[in-house]
Scaffold this motif. Structure first.
Motif, PDB file in Angstrom:
ATOM      1  N   PHE A 193       0.837  -1.209   0.000  1.00  0.00           N
ATOM      2  CA  PHE A 193       0.000   0.000   0.000  1.00  0.00           C
ATOM      3  C   PHE A 193       0.869   1.256   0.000  1.00  0.00           C
ATOM      4  CE2 PHE A 193      -3.595  -2.713   1.492  1.00  0.00           C
ATOM      5  CZ  PHE A 193      -4.521  -2.312   0.541  1.00  0.00           C
ATOM      6  N   ARG A 194       1.947   1.224   0.763  1.00  0.00           N
ATOM      7  CA  ARG A 194       2.799   2.426   0.845  1.00  0.00           C
ATOM      8  C   ARG A 194       3.503   2.701  -0.484  1.00  0.00           C
ATOM      9  NH1 ARG A 194       6.709   2.604   5.363  1.00  0.00           N
ATOM     10  NH2 ARG A 194       6.342   4.827   5.581  1.00  0.00           N
ATOM     11  N   GLU A 195       3.787   1.631  -1.250  1.00  0.00           N
ATOM     12  CA  GLU A 195       4.369   1.839  -2.590  1.00  0.00           C
ATOM     13  C   GLU A 195       3.446   2.695  -3.445  1.00  0.00           C
ATOM     14  OE1 GLU A 195       4.980  -2.075  -4.179  1.00  0.00           O
ATOM     15  OE2 GLU A 195       6.573  -2.489  -2.712  1.00  0.00           O
ATOM     16  N   ARG A 196       2.137   2.604  -3.149  1.00  0.00           N
ATOM     17  CA  ARG A 196       1.158   3.407  -3.900  1.00  0.00           C
ATOM     18  C   ARG A 196       0.933   4.777  -3.255  1.00  0.00           C
ATOM     19  NH1 ARG A 196      -4.149   1.261  -4.047  1.00  0.00           N
ATOM     20  NH2 ARG A 196      -4.441   3.162  -5.239  1.00  0.00           N
ATOM     21  N   GLY A 197       1.674   5.082  -2.225  1.00  0.00           N
ATOM     22  CA  GLY A 197       1.558   6.387  -1.574  1.00  0.00           C
ATOM     23  C   GLY A 197       0.432   6.473  -0.563  1.00  0.00           C
ATOM     24  N   ILE A 198      -0.126   5.316  -0.195  1.00  0.00           N
ATOM     25  CA  ILE A 198      -1.228   5.324   0.786  1.00  0.00           C
ATOM     26  C   ILE A 198      -0.648   5.229   2.199  1.00  0.00           C
ATOM     27  CG2 ILE A 198      -3.241   4.017   1.611  1.00  0.00           C
ATOM     28  CD1 ILE A 198      -3.592   3.172  -1.376  1.00  0.00           C
ATOM     29  N   LYS A 199      -1.178   6.051   3.086  1.00  0.00           N
ATOM     30  CA  LYS A 199      -0.690   6.056   4.469  1.00  0.00           C
ATOM     31  C   LYS A 199      -1.140   4.781   5.186  1.00  0.00           C
ATOM     32  CE  LYS A 199       0.989  10.278   4.393  1.00  0.00           C
ATOM     33  NZ  LYS A 199       2.442  10.433   4.224  1.00  0.00           N
ATOM     34  N   VAL A 200      -0.229   4.258   5.999  1.00  0.00           N
ATOM     35  CA  VAL A 200      -0.522   3.018   6.724  1.00  0.00           C
ATOM     36  C   VAL A 200      -0.264   3.226   8.220  1.00  0.00           C
ATOM     37  CG1 VAL A 200       0.182   0.616   7.076  1.00  0.00           C
ATOM     38  CG2 VAL A 200       0.018   1.533   4.748  1.00  0.00           C
ATOM     39  N   VAL A 201      -1.258   2.839   9.027  1.00  0.00           N
ATOM     40  CA  VAL A 201      -1.114   2.855  10.487  1.00  0.00           C
ATOM     41  C   VAL A 201      -1.196   1.416  10.972  1.00  0.00           C
ATOM     42  CG1 VAL A 201      -2.119   3.628  12.672  1.00  0.00           C
ATOM     43  CG2 VAL A 201      -2.239   5.099  10.671  1.00  0.00           C
ATOM     44  N   VAL A 202      -0.269   1.008  11.833  1.00  0.00           N
ATOM     45  CA  VAL A 202      -0.316  -0.361  12.344  1.00  0.00           C
ATOM     46  C   VAL A 202      -0.459  -0.356  13.862  1.00  0.00           C
ATOM     47  CG1 VAL A 202       1.015  -1.338  10.430  1.00  0.00           C
ATOM     48  CG2 VAL A 202       2.212  -0.554  12.490  1.00  0.00           C
ATOM     49  N   GLY A 203      -1.034  -1.445  14.379  1.00  0.00           N
ATOM     50  CA  GLY A 203      -1.199  -1.585  15.826  1.00  0.00           C
ATOM     51  C   GLY A 203      -1.378  -3.050  16.174  1.00  0.00           C
ATOM     52  N   GLY A 204      -1.611  -3.311  17.440  1.00  0.00           N
ATOM     53  CA  GLY A 204      -1.761  -4.701  17.887  1.00  0.00           C
ATOM     54  C   GLY A 204      -0.565  -5.126  18.723  1.00  0.00           C
ATOM     55  N   TRP A 205      -0.545  -6.406  19.079  1.00  0.00           N
ATOM     56  CA  TRP A 205       0.494  -6.894  19.998  1.00  0.00           C
ATOM     57  C   TRP A 205       1.901  -6.670  19.466  1.00  0.00           C
ATOM     58  CZ3 TRP A 205      -1.492 -12.488  21.354  1.00  0.00           C
ATOM     59  CH2 TRP A 205      -2.698 -12.373  22.060  1.00  0.00           C
TER      60      TRP A 205
ATOM     61  N   GLU B  40       5.134 -14.897  32.500  1.00  0.00           N
ATOM     62  CA  GLU B  40       6.252 -14.271  31.780  1.00  0.00           C
ATOM     63  C   GLU B  40       6.277 -14.539  30.278  1.00  0.00           C
ATOM     64  OE1 GLU B  40      10.015 -14.814  33.638  1.00  0.00           O
ATOM     65  OE2 GLU B  40       9.513 -13.278  35.115  1.00  0.00           O
ATOM     66  N   PHE B  41       5.533 -15.534  29.818  1.00  0.00           N
ATOM     67  CA  PHE B  41       5.537 -15.841  28.382  1.00  0.00           C
ATOM     68  C   PHE B  41       4.380 -15.160  27.662  1.00  0.00           C
ATOM     69  CE2 PHE B  41       3.044 -18.925  30.678  1.00  0.00           C
ATOM     70  CZ  PHE B  41       1.854 -18.924  29.973  1.00  0.00           C
ATOM     71  N   CYS B  42       3.504 -14.474  28.408  1.00  0.00           N
ATOM     72  CA  CYS B  42       2.230 -14.036  27.851  1.00  0.00           C
ATOM     73  C   CYS B  42       2.315 -12.626  27.264  1.00  0.00           C
ATOM     74  CB  CYS B  42       1.165 -14.089  28.940  1.00  0.00           C
ATOM     75  SG  CYS B  42      -0.427 -13.504  28.377  1.00  0.00           S
ATOM     76  N   ALA B  43       1.980 -12.518  25.981  1.00  0.00           N
ATOM     77  CA  ALA B  43       2.049 -11.215  25.308  1.00  0.00           C
ATOM     78  C   ALA B  43       0.933 -10.296  25.780  1.00  0.00           C
ATOM     79  CB  ALA B  43       1.946 -11.406  23.799  1.00  0.00           C
ATOM     80  N   VAL B  44      -0.211 -10.890  26.108  1.00  0.00           N
ATOM     81  CA  VAL B  44      -1.386 -10.099  26.474  1.00  0.00           C
ATOM     82  C   VAL B  44      -1.074  -9.170  27.637  1.00  0.00           C
ATOM     83  CG1 VAL B  44      -3.693 -10.270  27.489  1.00  0.00           C
ATOM     84  CG2 VAL B  44      -2.977 -11.906  25.753  1.00  0.00           C
ATOM     85  N   THR B  45      -0.535  -9.751  28.669  1.00  0.00           N
ATOM     86  CA  THR B  45      -0.421  -9.036  29.923  1.00  0.00           C
ATOM     87  C   THR B  45       0.730  -8.032  29.933  1.00  0.00           C
ATOM     88  OG1 THR B  45      -0.475  -9.437  32.290  1.00  0.00           O
ATOM     89  CG2 THR B  45       1.037 -10.751  31.049  1.00  0.00           C
TER      90      THR B  45
END
Ligand code: SF4
Length: 441
Positions: free
Chosen positions: A92-104, A183-188
């Motif tokens: 998408f960015r190659e086409r000049g479209i702005k990209v927002v990312v989020g999540g773990w 300690e292994f948990c991404a959520v917390t």
């Protein structure tokens, strides 16, 4: 503005060869084992001001239409999906479209994510989504966005407005966060996610009532963190006469001692509890600070769940520092003794952002940074008491033993006591897992 929210997926979740079977068979497979989608993108869609258009799509990178007319692309993803998400973002960015990312994953490694995006949301997004849209309209997107406080559960919007347009199943979120800190948990370990919060029961049950599905999953990290809240939730479902079936995550300590919770759960429509047993080695559990699990109580706790007419989907992992080669056969014995209805066998995976990852990285034990291998079936770190090859081989050996035809039939036969629906459910889940795990090794 036109906004496209993308949920990257991998078809490997549906088992080896999924992409090669005829489309009718693919549709049948998806009908039987369709995964509930995470709610984060749906929440953003509801929070988007009406003057903008929002569309949610999902797919692997080669399934996405990159010529679509949009002003902003938002992508949310976990670690194993990061390479796919980055491919999508780059296109998408190659086409000049702005990209927002989020999540773990972007929350854990924002600098890495920024190489593929214009902005990265670190942590929860309810209070900053509108700022992002306003900044984009002014062409002043910031590199990073982060809430200064956790989202108040009263501010989590109802998803009922988007139910009429739903094309995929979604889960229900009653609570946020988990205070335990394994300690292994991404959520917390995601920003603000250590803070446990409960949504108003009426809001949650309104959603359940209107949800265009008769079967759903509670996406909460654990519905046993506050048994009193969960009992209130179940009582409300019962009092409204809602006739839907659901599964939910819970910790084995509370499930083993709170008979009232189990009784209400079954009456409210709970068919199964998803339980992270993680290990049959108490030393390993202590090592990763999984404080809710006492191995000697597993059997009686599972019996109580069974006695209340619900089955158990139990997760076990190998590769902890206190695991020796004995742990593999001990796990097979435990699964059989406890009569776990749907056992899942995984390999410990140190997700970025967790104390486990940090510790193993400091010790020079991370073997690969290829995030696609962080799939809980591959060995991505150097185990302490065995070779990486032995860990993989023995995990697969346990899986093959547990999922031998004889053992599957035995588990499915036992599930007949729960009635037809749960019997079929257990059969499908056993069949699915037997085809799903370790197919690429
Ligand atoms: S109890 Fe479950 S959700 Fe909570 S920190 Fe441990 S593994 Fe994560």
């Amino acid at each position: 503005m036109k906004i496209l929210l993308v949920n990257p997926i991998t078809h490997s979740l549906y088992g080896k060869g999924y992409k090669d079977v005829p489309s009718l068979s693919r549709a049948l497979i998806r009908k039987l084992i369709e995964f509930p989608r995470p709610v984060s993108l749906f929440i953003l869609s509801v929070l988007t001001p009406k003057k903008h258009e929002v569309k949610i799509i999902e797919g692997e990178p080669d399934e996405i239409d990159y010529d679509i007319d949009v002003d902003l692309v938002g992508i949310s993803f976990t670690t194993r999906l990061a390479p796919l998400a980055y491919q999508i973002a780059d296109r998408f960015r190659e086409r000049g479209i702005k990209v927002v990312v989020g999540g773990w994953h972007p929350s854990a490694l924002p600098e890495e994510a920024l190489k593929h995006a214009d902005s990265v949301v670190i942590g929860e997004g309810e209070y900053i989504w509108k700022d992002i849209l306003n900044d984009l309209e002014k062409n002043k997107l910031k590199k990073f966005y982060m809430q200064s406080k956790p989202t108040d559960p009263h501010d989590i919007p109802s998803l009922i407005p988007i139910f009429k347009d739903l094309k995929v199943p979604i889960g229900i979120q009653a609570t946020r966060g988990c205070p335990y800190g394994c300690e292994f948990c991404a959520v917390t370990h995601m920003l603000h996610r250590r803070v446990f919060r409960t949504r108003p029961v009426e809001h949650v049950v309104d959603e359940i009532e209107k949800l265009p599905q008769n079967v759903f999953i509670f996406l909460d990290n654990s519905l046993t963190i506050s048994p009193e809240y969960t009992k209130k939730l179940f009582r409300e479902i019962i009092s409204r006469g809602i006739n839907k079936k659901f599964t939910c995550f819970g910790n084995i300590d509370t499930l083993g001692r709170d008979i009232e919770l189990l009784s209400l759960a079954c009456k409210a429509g709970c068919v199964a509890w998803l339980v992270g047993f993680e290990s049959v080695s108490q030393a390993s559990l202590n090592w990763v600070k999984k404080k809710t699990n006492i191995v000697k109580n597993y059997k009686s706790a599972v019996s109580k769940i069974h006695d209340h007419g619900m089955y158990v989907i139990g997760n076990f992992m190998f590769g902890f520092d206190y695991d020796t080669t004995h742990v593999f056969d001990e796990t097979i014995d435990m699964i059989k003794q406890c009569e776990i209805d749907v056992p899942d066998i995984m390999i410990l995976t140190p997700l970025p952002g967790t104390p486990l990852f940090e510790r193993l990285e400091n010790e020079g034990r991370i073997l690969t940074y290829d995030w696609s291998r962080y799939n809980f079936e591959d060995v991505v770190f150097q185990p302490k008491n065995m070779s990486a090859e032995d860990l993989l081989y023995n995990s697969m050996r346990v899986f093959k033993e547990i999922y031998s035809v004889g053992n599957i039939i035995s588990r499915v036969q036992k599930a007949m006591k729960y009635g037809l629906y749960k019997f079929i459910d257990v059969a499908i889940r056993n069949f699915y897992l037997s085809k799903r795990r370790y197919q690429e090794y």
